[in-house]
Write a protein that holds these residues in place. Sequence first.
Motif, PDB file in Angstrom:
ATOM      1  N   ALA A  12       0.830  -1.209   0.000  1.00  0.00           N
ATOM      2  CA  ALA A  12       0.000   0.000   0.000  1.00  0.00           C
ATOM      3  C   ALA A  12       0.860   1.252   0.000  1.00  0.00           C
ATOM      4  CB  ALA A  12      -0.923  -0.007   1.217  1.00  0.00           C
ATOM      5  N   ASP A  13       1.966   1.214   0.747  1.00  0.00           N
ATOM      6  CA  ASP A  13       2.844   2.385   0.817  1.00  0.00           C
ATOM      7  C   ASP A  13       3.612   2.614  -0.477  1.00  0.00           C
ATOM      8  OD1 ASP A  13       2.018   2.814   3.355  1.00  0.00           O
ATOM      9  OD2 ASP A  13       3.875   2.185   4.347  1.00  0.00           O
ATOM     10  N   SER A  14       3.685   1.602  -1.322  1.00  0.00           N
ATOM     11  CA  SER A  14       4.503   1.722  -2.537  1.00  0.00           C
ATOM     12  C   SER A  14       3.822   2.541  -3.627  1.00  0.00           C
ATOM     13  CB  SER A  14       4.842   0.325  -3.075  1.00  0.00           C
ATOM     14  OG  SER A  14       5.646  -0.371  -2.131  1.00  0.00           O
ATOM     15  N   GLY A  15       2.497   2.708  -3.552  1.00  0.00           N
ATOM     16  CA  GLY A  15       1.814   3.536  -4.537  1.00  0.00           C
ATOM     17  C   GLY A  15       0.897   2.753  -5.448  1.00  0.00           C
ATOM     18  N   PRO A  16       0.133   3.437  -6.279  1.00  0.00           N
ATOM     19  CA  PRO A  16      -0.885   2.801  -7.132  1.00  0.00           C
ATOM     20  C   PRO A  16      -0.305   1.934  -8.232  1.00  0.00           C
ATOM     21  CG  PRO A  16      -0.699   5.137  -7.641  1.00  0.00           C
ATOM     22  CD  PRO A  16       0.126   4.910  -6.424  1.00  0.00           C
ATOM     23  N   TRP A  17       0.993   2.060  -8.532  1.00  0.00           N
ATOM     24  CA  TRP A  17       1.563   1.239  -9.601  1.00  0.00           C
ATOM     25  C   TRP A  17       1.451  -0.252  -9.272  1.00  0.00           C
ATOM     26  CZ3 TRP A  17       5.498  -2.174  -8.719  1.00  0.00           C
ATOM     27  CH2 TRP A  17       6.223  -2.027  -7.526  1.00  0.00           C
ATOM     28  N   VAL A  18       1.434  -0.589  -7.973  1.00  0.00           N
ATOM     29  CA  VAL A  18       1.310  -1.995  -7.584  1.00  0.00           C
ATOM     30  C   VAL A  18      -0.033  -2.537  -8.042  1.00  0.00           C
ATOM     31  CG1 VAL A  18       1.153  -3.582  -5.625  1.00  0.00           C
ATOM     32  CG2 VAL A  18       2.866  -1.768  -5.607  1.00  0.00           C
ATOM     33  N   ARG A  19      -1.097  -1.781  -7.795  1.00  0.00           N
ATOM     34  CA  ARG A  19      -2.420  -2.257  -8.204  1.00  0.00           C
ATOM     35  C   ARG A  19      -2.537  -2.308  -9.724  1.00  0.00           C
ATOM     36  NH1 ARG A  19      -3.952   0.937  -3.776  1.00  0.00           N
ATOM     37  NH2 ARG A  19      -4.620   2.674  -5.082  1.00  0.00           N
ATOM     38  N   ARG A  20      -1.834  -1.397 -10.410  1.00  0.00           N
ATOM     39  CA  ARG A  20      -1.870  -1.451 -11.877  1.00  0.00           C
ATOM     40  C   ARG A  20      -1.231  -2.741 -12.383  1.00  0.00           C
ATOM     41  NH1 ARG A  20      -1.104   4.240 -11.782  1.00  0.00           N
ATOM     42  NH2 ARG A  20       1.154   4.077 -12.009  1.00  0.00           N
ATOM     43  N   LEU A  21      -0.101  -3.101 -11.779  1.00  0.00           N
ATOM     44  CA  LEU A  21       0.553  -4.348 -12.190  1.00  0.00           C
ATOM     45  C   LEU A  21      -0.322  -5.556 -11.888  1.00  0.00           C
ATOM     46  CD1 LEU A  21       4.352  -4.048 -11.284  1.00  0.00           C
ATOM     47  CD2 LEU A  21       3.288  -4.017 -13.534  1.00  0.00           C
ATOM     48  N   LEU A  22      -0.955  -5.535 -10.702  1.00  0.00           N
ATOM     49  CA  LEU A  22      -1.840  -6.649 -10.374  1.00  0.00           C
ATOM     50  C   LEU A  22      -3.024  -6.704 -11.327  1.00  0.00           C
ATOM     51  CD1 LEU A  22      -1.894  -6.441  -6.462  1.00  0.00           C
ATOM     52  CD2 LEU A  22      -0.712  -8.120  -7.882  1.00  0.00           C
ATOM     53  N   GLY A  23      -3.504  -5.516 -11.755  1.00  0.00           N
ATOM     54  CA  GLY A  23      -4.592  -5.490 -12.721  1.00  0.00           C
ATOM     55  C   GLY A  23      -4.176  -6.041 -14.072  1.00  0.00           C
ATOM     56  N   GLN A  24      -2.900  -5.810 -14.460  1.00  0.00           N
ATOM     57  CA  GLN A  24      -2.399  -6.322 -15.736  1.00  0.00           C
ATOM     58  C   GLN A  24      -2.221  -7.834 -15.704  1.00  0.00           C
ATOM     59  OE1 GLN A  24       1.233  -4.161 -16.368  1.00  0.00           O
ATOM     60  NE2 GLN A  24       0.221  -2.153 -16.442  1.00  0.00           N
ATOM     61  N   ARG A  25      -1.837  -8.353 -14.534  1.00  0.00           N
ATOM     62  CA  ARG A  25      -1.619  -9.797 -14.399  1.00  0.00           C
ATOM     63  C   ARG A  25      -2.398 -10.327 -13.195  1.00  0.00           C
ATOM     64  NH1 ARG A  25       3.175 -11.912 -16.643  1.00  0.00           N
ATOM     65  NH2 ARG A  25       3.393 -11.048 -18.729  1.00  0.00           N
ATOM     66  N   PRO A  26      -3.705 -10.500 -13.326  1.00  0.00           N
ATOM     67  CA  PRO A  26      -4.511 -10.980 -12.199  1.00  0.00           C
ATOM     68  C   PRO A  26      -4.034 -12.317 -11.651  1.00  0.00           C
ATOM     69  CG  PRO A  26      -5.909 -10.194 -13.993  1.00  0.00           C
ATOM     70  CD  PRO A  26      -4.508 -10.250 -14.535  1.00  0.00           C
ATOM     71  N   GLN A  27      -3.392 -13.130 -12.517  1.00  0.00           N
ATOM     72  CA  GLN A  27      -2.936 -14.436 -12.059  1.00  0.00           C
ATOM     73  C   GLN A  27      -1.858 -14.338 -10.975  1.00  0.00           C
ATOM     74  OE1 GLN A  27      -2.690 -13.163 -15.065  1.00  0.00           O
ATOM     75  NE2 GLN A  27      -0.828 -13.775 -16.180  1.00  0.00           N
ATOM     76  N   LEU A  28      -1.254 -13.153 -10.841  1.00  0.00           N
ATOM     77  CA  LEU A  28      -0.238 -12.978  -9.794  1.00  0.00           C
ATOM     78  C   LEU A  28      -0.835 -13.138  -8.397  1.00  0.00           C
ATOM     79  CD1 LEU A  28       1.779  -9.896 -11.134  1.00  0.00           C
ATOM     80  CD2 LEU A  28       2.557 -12.266 -11.020  1.00  0.00           C
ATOM     81  N   THR A  29      -2.137 -12.864  -8.272  1.00  0.00           N
ATOM     82  CA  THR A  29      -2.771 -12.930  -6.957  1.00  0.00           C
ATOM     83  C   THR A  29      -3.280 -14.317  -6.625  1.00  0.00           C
ATOM     84  OG1 THR A  29      -4.945 -12.325  -7.868  1.00  0.00           O
ATOM     85  CG2 THR A  29      -3.489 -10.537  -7.169  1.00  0.00           C
ATOM     86  N   SER A  30      -3.078 -15.276  -7.523  1.00  0.00           N
ATOM     87  CA  SER A  30      -3.526 -16.640  -7.265  1.00  0.00           C
ATOM     88  C   SER A  30      -2.824 -17.184  -6.020  1.00  0.00           C
ATOM     89  CB  SER A  30      -3.220 -17.523  -8.474  1.00  0.00           C
ATOM     90  OG  SER A  30      -3.582 -18.869  -8.201  1.00  0.00           O
ATOM     91  N   GLY A  31      -3.595 -17.712  -5.099  1.00  0.00           N
ATOM     92  CA  GLY A  31      -3.024 -18.245  -3.866  1.00  0.00           C
ATOM     93  C   GLY A  31      -2.783 -17.204  -2.803  1.00  0.00           C
TER      94      GLY A  31
END
Length: 893
Positions: A787-806
Motif C-alpha cells: 500500500a505504501d509503494s503507490g498505485p503502480w502496484v495495483r496497476r501491475l496486479l490489474g495487468q496480471r490478475p494471475q499474480l494474486t492466485s493463492g
Amino acid sequence: MQNPAAPDSSGNPERPRLEFSGDPILAARFAVPAAPTIVVRRPALLERLTAGVTEPLTLVNAPAGAGKTVLVAQWVTARRSSGTVVWLTVEPDDPPGLFWAYLLEALHRNEVPLSNEIGRPARAEGVDHSLLVRLADGLANSPDPVVVVLDQFEGLGAPEIAAELHFVLEHTAGKLRLVLIARTEPLLPLHRYRASGHITEIRNADLAFTRTESRLLLREHGLDLSPAALALLVDRTEGWAAGLRLSALAMQRKTDPESFVGAFAADRTAIADYLLTEVLDALPPQMQSLLLRTCIAEQIHPELAVILTGDDNAAWTLAALARANAFVERIDDSTWYRLHPLFAEVLHAHLRHRHPGLEPHLHALAARWYADTGRLTDALSQAAACDDWQFAANHLIESLAIGRLFLGLDTAPLRHALSAMPANVAGAAPALVEAACRLADHDLAGCTSALAHADEQLDHDADPALRLSRSFIAVLAGRSSGDLTATRNAAAEVARLLRLAPQQLVGRHPEIAPMVLAGVGSAELDAGHFDRAANALTTAVQMCGQEGTEPALCAGLGLLALVELLRGHLRRAEKHSHRSLTLADQSALLPDNLQGRNHLVLAGVALEHDDQETARAHLELVGVSAEEVDEPAAAVAAAVIGSRLATADGDRKGALAVLRTARSILNRVRPAVWMADDLAIAESAVHLAHSDVGAALEVLDAVPSVRPEHTVARARALLTTRHDDNDALEALTDLRADTAAAATVQVQACLLRAHAATKSGRTEQAHRLLRQALGFARPEELWRVFADSGPWVRRLLGQRPQLTSGHGWLPAEAFLDPHTDNSPQLPEVVQPLTVREGQVLRHAAGMLTAEEIADALSISVNTVKTHLVSIYRKLAVTSRREAIQRGRELAIL
C-alpha cells in the motif's frame, strides 16, 4: 465470571469464583443488610425513594452513621418498588473490572433477563467499552425497569467507574434506575441530572432525625427523656443517627439518663468519649485488653488475638464481642474478625495514650505471626509500622521473595510498606532491599550504591538467600544499565546458587528462574541480538508452569512478543501478546505499563497489515511514550509506530517530533546501534513522504549501517530520484542472499526493484519481482508495504490478475485497478490519502466551498484547508481542479 459449581473432594459444590483472580465471589455483597433490632419507620423518606426510582438516578448522600443504608434497606425490604431491585455493596477501591464483575453477578442472581453475549470483565483493572454497550443494550431491552442499589459507593477509588455508570445509565432507555448510597459526592455529572430533573437527592439534612423521630428511637430503647433533654440531645448530635443510637445504648446502662445527656452534650468529643467510656470501659477488663491490643490489625484472627493478648481465651472473647454487637463483626463465614473502623480508630488513639510504647511491641508480635503463617505482605506492613526494618528486610530476603518487589499481585503493597525504610539500616539484607526498591523505581544510581553497600557486608560464606538475592538484583540492574556481560554473568551466578540453596525454599519461588531468563532476554534484545533474546525468552516462558509463575509468564510473553515483532514474525508476536493479555486479564497480573507493551506489539502488527485505525487504538492503550526509557526497545518501537501513523495523517512535524523526542531521551541511556538506525530509517521515511530526498539521505548517512533495513531504506531514497541507480539496485539484489533479513525487508527490496523495472519498461521483470514480493509477504500478510509503494502496484496486479492466485489474504483494495496513467510526465502519488482527506476531496469534487465542507464533516474551515494542502502535496498538484482530475485518474474519485 461465575464458574460452574463443581464438587470438591468432600462432595460439596465449590463456591462461584472470579475468573480473573480465582477468588470466591462474596455472596454477602449481594445481600440487603439486615435491619437493626430497633428501627424507626420514616414514611416520608420511604415515599421519596419510591418516587425517586421512577427517574434514572437517586442519590442518598450523607456522612457515616447518618442512616443511609438502614433507610434504603428498609425500603427494599418493604418491597415498595414494583420492579426488580438489585443490591450490591461496593468494596473500597474496587478496580473497574472487579466492580462490573460483581454488578453483572448481582443482576444474574436477581434473574434480570440479560443475554449471555454481554460477557464478563476479563481483568480486574478495567472493562472493555463494548461490554458496557452490550449491557446498556440488554437493560434497554429488559421488559421491566431494574433498580440497582449501590451501597458504600464512596469507596470506589477509580473515577472511570462513575463515567462508565453514567454511560450505561444514559443508554438504557430509562430501564435502569440507579440508587447510590455514598458518604461523598459521586463523580457523576450531577448538574446534568439536576438540569433535566432526572435525579432525586436525599442528603444529610433529610436524614437527620427530628425530635419526634428521636423520641420514638429512644422510647424503643426504653428511654423517656424530658423535652429539654431530648432537645439538647438532638441539637448536639444534629440528628445524627449513629450518635443517637450510641447515646441510647449508653443511657440504657445509666440510672440517670438525663445526666448523661448533659455530660454528653457538654463534650465536643462526645462520640469518642462515648466509645471509650461507655462502650470500652463498660466491658470486662479481658475484653478491653483484647480490643486495645488487636486494634493495630485491620483483620483479626483468633490465633493472632492470642499472640497479642497472651490470653488463651481470646478466640472465645472475640466471638462473644461479635455476638454482643460491640462493634466487632465476623468477616463473612471465615474465622477472621474486624472492628468497626471508627471504633478501631478511637481504640488506636487510646492505646497510645493508655499504654505508651506498647504499640510497637504489638506490631512486632503481629509481624512475626504473619510471617510464621506465610502472610508476607501483612508481615512486612506490621514490621514497617514499628520501624523494625531489620526484621522486614531479613524476612523478605530469607523468604527468597525478592522478585515480588518487581512483579506480582502484591508488588505495590510490598513496596509501599518498605518505602519508608531509611537508607542507613545496618546489614546486608536491608541494603539489598533498598537496592531492589531503588531499581524498581528506576533509580539505577541508587541501586548501584545500595548494592555496593551490601557487598561490603557479604562474603562467600553468606547465607545462600542473601547471595542469590544479590545476583538476582544484579541481573535486572545489568539489563537496566545496558551491560549485557554483567547481566549474563549475574544470571549464571543465580543459576549456580539456585542449585546450592535449600530446594524446599527454591521450590516455593518458581518465579525466580524465569524472571532471570527474561532479564537476560531483555538485555539481549536491547543489544540487538534478537535471535538470542527470542531463545532466552522462549525458555523463560516454557519454565512458567507452576503456581506462582503467572506474573512472570505474562511479562515474558509480552517481551517475547516484542522481539518477534522486531524480527518480523507478526503471527507469533500477535499470538504471544494476546495470550499475555488474556492471562493478565483473567488474574489482574500485570500493571498498566507491562500490559501496554502488549498493546504496542498489537499496534505494530496492525500497522504492518495496514490497519491504521486498529493500530491507533492499541497505541492509545500503550500508556507510555518514548520517554519510558526503562525499556529502550519498546520506546523505539513506540516512536517508530507513532511516526508512521503521524506520517499517514500528513503530519510531518508531529512525526519528526516523536522521533526527535525518542532520540534525545534514548541518548541518555546509550542506545544500541540498531535503535539509532531504526529511528533514522523512520525519519527518512517521513522525509520521503514529503519528497525531501536530500533530508532522507542525510539522516541515513549520519548513522551508517550494514543492516538490511538500512540498505533498503537508503536504496528507496536513491531510487526516488533515479529509478536506474545501479548502486541501489545492486545492493537490493544482494539482499536476496541474506536469509536472515526480515520478510518486510525482502518485500520492500523486491517492490523497489519491481518499480524500477516498471519505469524502465521491463514489465516481465517487474511482474516476476512482484510475484516474489507477494511470496515473501504471504506468511505474515504484509499488505502495508504494498500500500505504501503507490498505485503502480495495483496497476501491475490489474495487468496480471494471475499474480494474486493463492493470495487470499490480499485486501479488496489490492484488486482495484486504477485508470491507466496516460500522462507519463505526471509523478506518482507520494503517499496514499487518509480517510479524512478522501472525504474532503470527494466533497471538493462536488463543488462545495471550504465552509460547506467544514459543515458537512463537522470540522473547522482551517482543518479543511490543511487537508486540501496535504491532498495537493500527495497528488503532486497545485489547485483544486487539478486535484479532482488527478483523483479521478487514480480511481480515488
